[in-house]
Write an enzyme that holds these catalytic residues in place. Structure first.
Site, mmCIF file in Angstrom:
data_model
loop_
_atom_site.group_PDB
_atom_site.id
_atom_site.type_symbol
_atom_site.label_atom_id
_atom_site.label_comp_id
_atom_site.label_asym_id
_atom_site.label_seq_id
_atom_site.Cartn_x
_atom_site.Cartn_y
_atom_site.Cartn_z
ATOM 1 N N ARG A 87 3.977 13.786 -7.273
ATOM 2 C CA ARG A 87 4.036 12.901 -8.443
ATOM 3 C C ARG A 87 2.697 12.909 -9.163
ATOM 4 O O ARG A 87 1.639 12.898 -8.542
ATOM 5 C CB ARG A 87 4.381 11.503 -7.978
ATOM 6 C CG ARG A 87 4.526 10.505 -9.102
ATOM 7 C CD ARG A 87 5.298 9.284 -8.668
ATOM 8 N NE ARG A 87 4.581 8.490 -7.696
ATOM 9 C CZ ARG A 87 5.094 7.397 -7.113
ATOM 10 N NH1 ARG A 87 6.322 7.011 -7.397
ATOM 11 N NH2 ARG A 87 4.394 6.713 -6.248
ATOM 12 N N ASP A 118 9.015 5.152 8.140
ATOM 13 C CA ASP A 118 8.713 6.491 8.655
ATOM 14 C C ASP A 118 7.846 7.316 7.700
ATOM 15 O O ASP A 118 7.459 8.448 8.025
ATOM 16 C CB ASP A 118 10.018 7.243 8.970
ATOM 17 C CG ASP A 118 10.893 7.422 7.753
ATOM 18 O OD1 ASP A 118 10.486 6.995 6.643
ATOM 19 O OD2 ASP A 118 12.004 7.969 7.892
ATOM 20 N N ASP A 170 3.959 -4.509 -7.758
ATOM 21 C CA ASP A 170 3.432 -3.280 -7.154
ATOM 22 C C ASP A 170 4.050 -2.047 -7.815
ATOM 23 O O ASP A 170 3.637 -0.919 -7.528
ATOM 24 C CB ASP A 170 3.677 -3.262 -5.639
ATOM 25 C CG ASP A 170 5.120 -3.507 -5.269
ATOM 26 O OD1 ASP A 170 5.667 -4.547 -5.670
ATOM 27 O OD2 ASP A 170 5.720 -2.657 -4.591
ATOM 28 N N ASN A 171 5.033 -2.258 -8.680
ATOM 29 C CA ASN A 171 5.637 -1.137 -9.397
ATOM 30 C C ASN A 171 5.284 -1.141 -10.878
ATOM 31 O O ASN A 171 5.951 -0.508 -11.682
ATOM 32 C CB ASN A 171 7.159 -1.174 -9.234
ATOM 33 C CG ASN A 171 7.585 -0.846 -7.817
ATOM 34 O OD1 ASN A 171 6.877 -0.136 -7.101
ATOM 35 N ND2 ASN A 171 8.727 -1.361 -7.389
ATOM 36 N N ARG A 231 -2.044 -0.250 -9.729
ATOM 37 C CA ARG A 231 -0.949 -1.168 -10.045
ATOM 38 C C ARG A 231 -1.470 -2.562 -10.376
ATOM 39 O O ARG A 231 -2.599 -2.902 -10.002
ATOM 40 C CB ARG A 231 -0.011 -1.263 -8.816
ATOM 41 C CG ARG A 231 0.555 0.101 -8.445
ATOM 42 C CD ARG A 231 0.748 0.243 -6.922
ATOM 43 N NE ARG A 231 0.924 1.649 -6.554
ATOM 44 C CZ ARG A 231 2.100 2.261 -6.433
ATOM 45 N NH1 ARG A 231 3.206 1.585 -6.593
ATOM 46 N NH2 ARG A 231 2.162 3.542 -6.132
ATOM 47 N N GLY A 249 0.858 -1.186 0.000
ATOM 48 C CA GLY A 249 0.000 0.000 0.000
ATOM 49 C C GLY A 249 0.886 1.224 0.000
ATOM 50 O O GLY A 249 2.116 1.118 0.076
ATOM 51 N N LYS A 308 4.698 12.245 -2.245
ATOM 52 C CA LYS A 308 5.520 11.093 -1.869
ATOM 53 C C LYS A 308 6.555 11.551 -0.838
ATOM 54 O O LYS A 308 7.305 12.487 -1.090
ATOM 55 C CB LYS A 308 6.221 10.545 -3.116
ATOM 56 C CG LYS A 308 7.139 9.374 -2.833
ATOM 57 C CD LYS A 308 7.655 8.778 -4.127
ATOM 58 C CE LYS A 308 8.720 7.747 -3.842
ATOM 59 N NZ LYS A 308 9.317 7.233 -5.084
ATOM 60 N N ARG A 337 4.278 5.628 2.044
ATOM 61 C CA ARG A 337 4.808 6.989 2.250
ATOM 62 C C ARG A 337 4.297 7.931 1.168
ATOM 63 O O ARG A 337 4.979 8.873 0.776
ATOM 64 C CB ARG A 337 6.320 6.982 2.261
ATOM 65 C CG ARG A 337 6.925 6.344 1.032
ATOM 66 C CD ARG A 337 8.339 6.737 0.963
ATOM 67 N NE ARG A 337 9.049 5.969 -0.050
ATOM 68 C CZ ARG A 337 10.279 6.219 -0.404
ATOM 69 N NH1 ARG A 337 10.935 7.198 0.158
ATOM 70 N NH2 ARG A 337 10.873 5.507 -1.313
HETATM 71 P P1 AMP Z 1 9.290 0.365 -3.162
HETATM 72 O O1 AMP Z 1 10.392 -0.612 -2.981
HETATM 73 O O2 AMP Z 1 9.723 1.787 -3.189
HETATM 74 O O3 AMP Z 1 8.408 0.004 -4.309
HETATM 75 O O4 AMP Z 1 8.396 0.271 -1.850
HETATM 76 C C1 AMP Z 1 7.741 -0.899 -1.459
HETATM 77 C C2 AMP Z 1 6.710 -0.572 -0.420
HETATM 78 O O5 AMP Z 1 7.328 -0.038 0.746
HETATM 79 C C3 AMP Z 1 5.688 0.448 -0.869
HETATM 80 O O6 AMP Z 1 4.434 0.023 -0.446
HETATM 81 C C4 AMP Z 1 6.126 1.726 -0.181
HETATM 82 O O7 AMP Z 1 5.039 2.578 0.076
HETATM 83 C C5 AMP Z 1 6.740 1.203 1.111
HETATM 84 N N1 AMP Z 1 7.787 2.117 1.627
HETATM 85 C C6 AMP Z 1 8.956 2.402 1.037
HETATM 86 N N2 AMP Z 1 9.647 3.289 1.782
HETATM 87 C C7 AMP Z 1 8.903 3.584 2.876
HETATM 88 C C8 AMP Z 1 9.085 4.427 4.025
HETATM 89 N N3 AMP Z 1 10.157 5.170 4.202
HETATM 90 N N4 AMP Z 1 8.079 4.446 4.946
HETATM 91 C C9 AMP Z 1 6.975 3.705 4.779
HETATM 92 N N5 AMP Z 1 6.760 2.907 3.736
HETATM 93 C C10 AMP Z 1 7.705 2.820 2.783
HETATM 94 MG MG MG Z 2 7.262 1.146 -5.373
#
Ligand code: AMP
Ligand code: MG
Length: 484
Positions: free
Chosen positions: A174, A123, A250-251, A181, A88, A111, A91
């Site tokens: 963004r 965080d 998810d990306n 997704r 989900g 973001k 951030r």
């Molecule tokens: P990503 O690897 O950037 O695609 O992130 C994978 C998941 O981790 C996504 O659901 C992001 O929203 C969550 N996420 C990444 N960084 C953070 C963060 N600093 N705090 C909370 N959630 C995060």
């Molecule tokens: Mg992502």
């Protein structure tokens, strides 16, 4: 009085199981790093407002403008091949949607705006470096002609975020046609929530693929449309030398735009096995694997759609298979067409594919820079003395030049090539230098300059500048980090 931004929040009108209401967390001393005036105009958003104190408050999450209904959306996903039933926006916060002057609907998302229900202990914040990186690379991708989410604004927060060290915090605004997704579908499918799955599919059809409604099986048409969007997207990545680095489901956006500029990289030297992401030790998301991974992702997406494709599962599987089996050809057609044009040939030239294959073999065996090699070919085509290279290269260029009978042919080829072979790309060492200057000196001068260059990546006026060169020995970036 009219609102500064006219939000329309169609995602909020979907069932509550799709999201949670969540406002951004305030920051202590926001200031603007970058505002995208051209994009604001395209979106029909008042630039005066964005650059005002009220605009800054919105872009930093310090206040919510009237009409915005901030939410965090839920999704799931296959990450490096492993199923994760609940992710989900951890951030990110969707402020709402705007309708552009051309009638297109766009998400406006912050973001790095603080924790949500889906933060899983994170965080909810973002460090400055990855925000600058996403801003530059996403805007460069757009200007290179590749479908992508975009960057409307970057602000610094005045707060620090704790990573390996304390880093300055930042927030990106963004823009996407939508942030829905593959993993959004997979979330509901895995829970067996067929009603929600149907609502989501209907929403995506009406938002992105209204033509599917004319088909006898609109959900199958939806799958076919998305398959084609993704084939085109990945063909464009391959042709420009872009390595996404984290092609988890998810990306992958169903609208076919590139999203998540974490560990991505543009190739310098051509190497099909190239992996730059520090977290991809097995090389799952290597450059040459991207088309195959796209197909695997589509397969998992199709699996989620099965309940909608037909009542009988066997029939649904056959229908889905039939679409998925079309992917290799769809991808190859797109990729071969782009590559043919990169060497000045039309897509249906029978020699094009062989010429491209043998050219790429030369690039690989001689460690040549992917982007610069095509620009060298343009110089050869223009009759300039070839700076490069050796006998193999010369033999190849002689074969190639035989495809063009006269100066008119060559001029035509030159203009085809100039539209597909950029002078500048957001090379890692350039992006890293910009981030380093921002972090160590608090200066965004290099950031602004690089951004301006990448606004016109095909313009020959940059040819003799450092922006057009590959990294010097020692400058090359060998690893990228996902930047969470
Ligand atoms: P990503 O690897 O950037 O695609 O992130 C994978 C998941 O981790 C996504 O659901 C992001 O929203 C969550 N996420 C990444 N960084 C953070 C963060 N600093 N705090 C909370 N959630 C995060
Ligand atoms: Mg992502």
């Amino acid at each position: 009085m009219s609102e500064p931004i006219e939000f329309d929040n169609s995602y909020c009108r979907l069932p509550h199981s799709f999201y949670s209401h969540q406002g951004p967390a305030p920051v202590s001393a926001p200031s603007i790093i970058a505002l995208n005036k051209l994009l604001a105009k395209e979106l029909g958003i008042d630039y005066q407002f964005l650059s005002s104190p009220d605009g800054l408050n919105m872009l930093s999450g310090n206040s919510i403008v009237d009409g915005s209904r901030p939410i965090a959306t839920v999704y799931a996903g296959y990450q490096f091949g492993n199923w994760n039933p609940q992710l989900g926006d951890g951030r990110a916060i969707l402020l709402g949607e705007v309708i552009s002057g051309t009638g297109h609907r766009f998400d406006l998302q912050l973001k790095g705006s603080g924790p949500t229900l889906y933060s899983r202990g994170g965080d909810g914040r973002a460090p400055l470096g990855p925000i600058l990186r996403e801003y530059i690379v996403s805007e460069a991708m757009h200007n290179l002609g590749i479908p992508t989410t975009r960057s409307l604004a970057a602000v610094s927060t005045g707060d620090s975020v704790q990573r390996e060290t304390l880093e300055p915090g930042a927030i990106l605004t963004r823009i996407a046609s939508s942030h829905i997704r593959f993993g959004t579908f997979q979330y509901f499918a895995a829970k067996g929530d067929i009603k929600e799955l149907t609502i989501l599919a209907d929403h995506v059809i009406s938002r992105h693929f209204p033509g599917a409604l004319e088909s006898t099986n609109p959900y199958l048409a939806l799958l076919d449309n998305i398959m084609k969007k993704i084939a085109l997207l990945v063909a464009k990545w391959q042709a420009i030398g872009f390595i996404h680095g984290v092609m988890n489901t998810d990306n992958m956006l169903v609208c076919g735009e590139t999203v998540d500029y974490g560990p991505c990289a543009f190739m310098d030297e051509f190497d099909p096995g190239k992996v730059l992401s520090s977290i991809d030790s097995a090389g799952r998301y290597a450059y040459q694997n991207q088309p195959g991974i796209a197909q695997w992702n589509l397969m998992t997406f199709a699996q989620a759609l099965l309940p909608l494709l037909a009542d009988a599962q066997d029939e649904a599987i056959d229908l889905a298979k039939n679409v998925l089996e079309g992917f290799p050809q769809e991808y190859a057609d797109q990729y071969n067409g782009l590559m043919a044009r990169k060497i000045g040939l039309s897509s249906d030239n029978p020699s094009a594919t062989d010429l491209v294959t043998s050219l790429l073999q030369i690039l690989q065996s001689q460690n040549l820079d992917y982007t610069l090699a095509f620009r060298s070919l343009m110089a050869v085509m223009a009759g300039e003395p070839s700076a490069t290279h050796n006998s193999k290269w010369r033999a190849w260029t002689q074969d190639w030049l035989q495809q063009f009978n006269n100066s008119t042919d060559r001029a035509d080829a030159g203009s085809i090539m100039s539209a597909l072979n950029p002078v500048c790309i957001p090379r890692n060492h350039l992006v890293e230098a910009v981030i380093e200057e921002a972090q160590s000196k608090g200066s965004f001068e290099s950031f602004d300059q690089l951004l301006a260059v990448l606004q016109q990546p095909y313009d020959p006026k940059w040819l003799d500048t450092t922006y057009a060169r590959g990294p010097e020995p020692g400058q090359a970036v060998l690893q990228t980090f996902c930047g969470t």
